[in-house]
Design a protein around this motif. Structure first.
Motif, short mmCIF file in Angstrom:
data_model
loop_
_atom_site.label_atom_id
_atom_site.label_comp_id
_atom_site.label_asym_id
_atom_site.label_seq_id
_atom_site.Cartn_x
_atom_site.Cartn_y
_atom_site.Cartn_z
N ASP A 91 -28.58 -24.70 44.23
CA ASP A 91 -27.72 -25.69 44.89
C ASP A 91 -26.29 -25.57 44.40
O ASP A 91 -25.93 -26.09 43.34
N VAL A 92 -25.48 -24.88 45.18
CA VAL A 92 -24.06 -24.75 44.85
C VAL A 92 -23.36 -26.01 45.35
O VAL A 92 -23.53 -26.40 46.50
N PRO A 93 -22.61 -26.70 44.50
CA PRO A 93 -21.94 -27.92 44.94
C PRO A 93 -20.89 -27.62 46.02
O PRO A 93 -20.22 -26.60 45.98
N SER A 94 -20.77 -28.56 46.96
CA SER A 94 -19.83 -28.35 48.07
C SER A 94 -18.50 -29.08 47.84
O SER A 94 -17.51 -28.77 48.49
N TRP A 95 -18.45 -30.03 46.94
CA TRP A 95 -17.24 -30.84 46.75
C TRP A 95 -16.20 -30.20 45.84
O TRP A 95 -15.06 -30.65 45.78
N ALA A 96 -16.61 -29.13 45.10
CA ALA A 96 -15.66 -28.41 44.24
C ALA A 96 -16.25 -27.05 43.92
O ALA A 96 -17.39 -26.75 44.27
N SER A 97 -15.50 -26.24 43.22
CA SER A 97 -16.03 -24.93 42.85
C SER A 97 -17.14 -25.11 41.81
O SER A 97 -17.18 -26.10 41.07
N LYS A 98 -18.00 -24.13 41.77
CA LYS A 98 -19.13 -24.18 40.84
C LYS A 98 -18.66 -24.32 39.39
O LYS A 98 -19.20 -25.13 38.63
N GLU A 99 -17.65 -23.57 39.00
CA GLU A 99 -17.16 -23.62 37.63
C GLU A 99 -16.59 -24.99 37.30
O GLU A 99 -16.79 -25.52 36.20
N VAL A 101 -17.43 -27.90 38.72
CA VAL A 101 -18.55 -28.86 38.64
C VAL A 101 -19.27 -28.70 37.31
O VAL A 101 -19.62 -29.69 36.65
N LYS A 102 -19.52 -27.48 36.88
CA LYS A 102 -20.19 -27.25 35.60
C LYS A 102 -19.36 -27.80 34.45
O LYS A 102 -19.91 -28.37 33.50
N GLU A 103 -18.06 -27.66 34.53
CA GLU A 103 -17.17 -28.16 33.47
C GLU A 103 -17.15 -29.68 33.46
O GLU A 103 -17.27 -30.31 32.41
N VAL A 104 -17.01 -30.31 34.64
CA VAL A 104 -16.90 -31.77 34.73
C VAL A 104 -18.20 -32.45 34.33
O VAL A 104 -18.21 -33.43 33.57
N LYS A 105 -19.30 -31.95 34.85
CA LYS A 105 -20.60 -32.59 34.59
C LYS A 105 -21.31 -32.04 33.36
O LYS A 105 -22.36 -32.55 32.98
N GLY A 106 -20.80 -31.01 32.76
CA GLY A 106 -21.42 -30.43 31.58
C GLY A 106 -22.73 -29.72 31.91
O GLY A 106 -23.68 -29.77 31.13
N LEU A 107 -22.80 -29.08 33.05
CA LEU A 107 -24.01 -28.40 33.49
C LEU A 107 -24.03 -26.95 33.05
O LEU A 107 -22.99 -26.34 32.80
N LYS A 108 -25.23 -26.41 32.98
CA LYS A 108 -25.40 -24.98 32.77
C LYS A 108 -25.81 -24.37 34.09
O LYS A 108 -26.13 -25.08 35.06
N LEU A 110 -28.56 -22.89 34.98
CA LEU A 110 -29.92 -23.23 35.39
C LEU A 110 -30.05 -24.67 35.88
O LEU A 110 -31.03 -25.01 36.54
N ASP A 111 -29.09 -25.53 35.57
CA ASP A 111 -29.13 -26.90 36.08
C ASP A 111 -28.89 -26.95 37.58
O ASP A 111 -29.20 -27.96 38.22
N LEU A 112 -28.38 -25.89 38.14
CA LEU A 112 -28.14 -25.83 39.58
C LEU A 112 -29.35 -25.29 40.34
O LEU A 112 -29.35 -25.23 41.56
#
Length: 142
Positions: A91-99, A101-108, A110-112
């Motif tokens: 699931d690639v986020p549509s509201w911002a770039s993947k990088e 979103v990972k930075e803002v939400k602290g995701l890795k 595999l969390d996607l």
């Protein structure tokens, strides 16, 4: 049989009988087969009825979880569609770039990835039935 234990002994008697049999084997190695044939140390058994009951209950609880998981697998194999479908999605986020979103939400990365139960081709269903379900159910036959 609770009235007559037969070959069932308490631990101290059972271990003594094993010790005597093993000692005779060491003393007379040429007669080991005859010693094994004529000397039976019996079996060790728990003497308390309630302890036996609790042991059997604990064993059955562990075995029943295996039966339940086997039945769950049967239901899954029966109800999922018989066509190939993806079991995981990225699931690639549509509201911002993947990088971002990972930075803002602290995701890795595999969390996607999300996993779900989806369709399975009929051949794979048959293989699951034959190689997993049938042998497990064979253990449960009466």
């Amino acid at each position: 049989n609770f009235e007559d234990a037969g070959r069932m002994y308490s631990y101290d008697i059972w271990s003594t009988r094993n010790y005597v049999r093993d000692s005779l084997r060491v003393l007379f190695p040429d007669k080991a087969a005859e010693i094994d044939e004529k000397i039976d140390p019996g079996e060790y058994g728990v003497e308390n009825f309630w302890v036996r009951y609790i042991c059997v209950f604990i064993f059955m609880m562990s075995v029943m979880t295996d039966l339940q998981s086997t039945m769950d697998l049967c239901f899954i194999l029966w109800y999922i569609p018989a066509k190939a479908q993806p079991w995981m999605t990225y699931d690639v986020p549509s509201w911002a770039s993947k990088e971002k979103v990972k930075e803002v939400k602290g995701l890795k990365e595999l969390d996607l990835v999300t996993f779900k139960i989806a369709g399975m081709p009929r051949l794979w269903k048959i293989m699951n039935w034959g190689l997993i379900v049938a042998p497990k159910l064979f253990i449960w036959r009466k």
